[in-house]
Design an enzyme around this catalytic site. Structure first.
Site, mmCIF file in Angstrom:
data_model
loop_
_atom_site.group_PDB
_atom_site.id
_atom_site.type_symbol
_atom_site.label_atom_id
_atom_site.label_comp_id
_atom_site.label_asym_id
_atom_site.label_seq_id
_atom_site.Cartn_x
_atom_site.Cartn_y
_atom_site.Cartn_z
ATOM 1 N N HIS A 176 39.733 61.974 -80.048
ATOM 2 C CA HIS A 176 39.701 63.377 -79.625
ATOM 3 C C HIS A 176 38.290 63.949 -79.726
ATOM 4 O O HIS A 176 37.821 64.635 -78.807
ATOM 5 C CB HIS A 176 40.661 64.210 -80.476
ATOM 6 C CG HIS A 176 42.100 64.024 -80.134
ATOM 7 N ND1 HIS A 176 42.678 64.537 -78.991
ATOM 8 C CD2 HIS A 176 43.094 63.376 -80.796
ATOM 9 C CE1 HIS A 176 43.963 64.221 -78.960
ATOM 10 N NE2 HIS A 176 44.238 63.522 -80.037
ATOM 11 N N HIS A 194 48.846 70.727 -77.855
ATOM 12 C CA HIS A 194 49.307 69.992 -76.672
ATOM 13 C C HIS A 194 49.240 70.859 -75.419
ATOM 14 O O HIS A 194 48.991 70.350 -74.322
ATOM 15 C CB HIS A 194 50.722 69.476 -76.891
ATOM 16 C CG HIS A 194 50.795 68.320 -77.823
ATOM 17 N ND1 HIS A 194 51.962 67.920 -78.448
ATOM 18 C CD2 HIS A 194 49.840 67.466 -78.270
ATOM 19 C CE1 HIS A 194 51.729 66.873 -79.218
ATOM 20 N NE2 HIS A 194 50.445 66.580 -79.123
#
Length: 406
Positions: free
Chosen positions: A381, A251
Site C-alpha cells: 500500500h 476500501h
C-alpha cells in the site's frame, strides 16, 4: 497535483520515501525462500509462517521497483516468483495455500480468491518486468481465475474453494473482488486481452453500481451465497483484519481509485463510473475525516459512526491515492487539498524515520497500537501511494513506471 519541491507528498519527497521503504522491505527476504512477516524493527516475526498475500505483494513491489531501476530488485522479484511457484504452491491440485510454515506444511488447505488475486497481480507485473518464471506463474493464475474463481452467472468471483476445488464456500466478499479488479486491470494491460477489463467492469457494476449505491455509498463487505448483503456479519468481532463488521472507508477510497483507473482505461467510459468514484470518496471523507484529528478510522456502522477508530497506514495510503487520482481525472481543487492534508499527516505520523517503513496501526490519538495488526508485514500500500501519483492513470504502472523514470 502536489508541488515539486521537497515538501511532504511532492514527487521528490515520494522518491526518497520510496527508496527508504524498499530498503526496509529488502529485510523480508528469507534465504531459504519467500518473504517473511517483519516486526516493527524489521526483524522476522518468529510466530508467523509464509503468508501468500505478503509473498505476492512483495513480489509485485520488487517487480515494479526493478522496472523503476532499483538495485537488486530483479533478483528479489525472481526470489518471490520462485517462492510462489514452489513453497506456497499446491503441486497436487494446483493453486496456492494461504499460509505454510517454514517447512512447507499447512493445516489450512482452502484456496481463496484474495490470495490468488495478489498472485495474479504479482505475476502480471513480473511478466512486464521480464522476471524469470513469471510467465508460467501468470499462465496458471489466469487459468485458475477464469475456471475456478470467476462466476459467470453473478459477474463476480467466489470467495473460497476446497483444496481439490470441489466445494465452494457460501460466503462472498467484496474485499477479494476489489483486489481482483486491480489484478484484472493489470492483467488486461500486460496481456492485451480486453476480457480482463470487461470482468473488472462487471465486478464494479454489481458491488459498487448496485450494492454500494443502494446503501448510501457505504459498501457492504459481506454477502451470502446469492450475493445478498449480510450487514451484521462479524458484529462481535469488529476489528477483524480481513472481515471487519460494518463499512470500511479505506476500501471506499480504494474502490474510488480503481474506478478512476478503470474509467481512464476505457475509450468511452460510462458516466456512472466516475460519479460512483466521487460519491464513494465523499461518503468516506464525511464518515472519517475529522477537522481536528489526524488519520482516518478503520470502520464505521451503517450510519457512518466510527466503530474501530484505530488509524491504519493502508487506509491513509488509499485515501491519498484516491484523492490524487480524482484530482488528476477531474481537476477538482477539493481532491488536491485533501491529498496535501493527508500527505502531511502521513509524513508526520505514519512514516517511521528510524526504519523507513510506515507504522501499520496507530491509536485514535496517533500513538502506537496493535489491536488489529502487529509489525510491518506489508510494503504494497505504501509503495503504491509513493509511486502511482507520478504515473498515468492508465495503462497500469507495470507498463509506465520505467517510462516515467527514464
Amino acid at each position: 497535483m502536489v508541488t515539486t519541491d521537497g515538501s511532504s507528498g511532492s514527487p521528490s519527497w515520494r522518491h526518497a520515501a520510496r527508496a527508504d521503504l524498499l530498503a526496509f522491505a529488502r529485510r523480508a527476504e528469507r534465504p531459504d525462500g519467500g518473504f517473511v512477516w517483519l516486526d516493527d524493527a524489521g526483524e522476522p516475526d518468529p510466530d508467523k509462517g509464509l503468508e501468500l498475500w505478503i509473498n505476492a505483494r512483495m513480489t509485485y513491489v520488487f517487480a515494479l521497483a526493478h522496472l523503476d531501476g532499483a538495485d537488486d530488485a530483479e533478483r528479489l522479484a525472481e526470489h518471490g516468483i520462485t517462492g510462489l511457484r514452489t513453497l506456497l504452491h499446491d503441486d497436487e491440485h494446483g493453486g496456492w495455500f494461504d499460509e505454510v510454515d517454514t517447512d512447507g506444511h499447512t493445516d489450512d488447505t482452502d484456496k481463496r480468491c484474495y490470495g490468488h488475486a495478489h498472485v495474479l497481480l504479482a505475476a502480471a507485473t513480473a511478466v512486464a518486468a521480464g522476471i524469470a518464471g513469471a510467465q508460467a506463474l501468470l499462465d496458471e493464475a489466469t487459468d485458475l481465475h477464469l475456471h475456478r474463481f470467476w462466476e459467470h452467472e453473478s459477474g463476480r468471483c467466489v470467495e473460497s474453494l476446497s483444496r481439490d476445488w470441489s466445494q465452494i464456500d457460501p460466503y462472498r466478499g467484496a474485499n477479494s473482488n476489489m483486489h481482483t479488479v486491480e489484478a484484472y486491470l493489470v492483467t488486461g494491460d500486460v496481456t492485451g486481452d480486453p476480457g480482463w477489463h470487461e470482468r473488472a467492469l462487471s465486478i464494479c457494476e454489481r458491488i459498487i453500481g448496485i450494492h454500494a449505491r443502494s446503501h448510501g455509498w457505504r459498501i457492504p463487505e459481506h454477502y451470502d451465497h446469492d450475493w445478498t448483503p449480510v450487514p451484521e456479519y462479524n458484529v462481535e468481532s469488529p476489528a477483524d483484519p480481513f472481515r471487519p463488521y460494518g463499512a470500511t472507508p479505506g476500501h471506499a477510497f480504494e474502490w474510488s481509485r480503481l474506478l478512476v483507473q478503470l474509467a481512464a482505461s476505457l475509450d468511452e467510459p460510462r458516466p456512472w463510473i466516475v460519479e460512483a468514484a466521487e460519491a464513494l470518496f465523499a461518503q468516506a471523507v464525511d464518515d472519517t475525516a475529522e477537522d481536528d484529528t489526524p488519520g482516518l478510522a478503520y470502520t464505521t456502522d451503517w450510519h457512518g459512526e466510527p466503530v474501530v477508530r484505530e488509524r491504519f497506514h493502508w487506509v491513509m495510503a488509499e485515501a491519498v491515492l484516491a484523492a490524487e487520482a480524482l484530482s488528476t481525472y477531474t481537476g477538482g481543487a477539493l481532491y488536491a487539498g485533501l491529498a496535501s492534508r493527508w500527505w502531511a499527516e502521513i509524513a508526520e505520523h505514519f512514516v517511521d524515520d528510524a526504519t523507513g517503513s510506515w507504522h501499520h496501526e496507530l491509536s485514535p490519538t496517533m500513538g502506537s497500537s496493535s489491536r488489529t495488526w502487529r509489525g510491518k508485514p506489508d510494503a504494497y500500500h505504501a509503495f503504491n501511494a509513493l509511486t502511482l501519483p507520478d504515473l498515468p492513470l492508465s495503462p497500469s504502472a507495470a507498463l509506465t513506471i520505467g517510462e516515467a523514470s527514464a
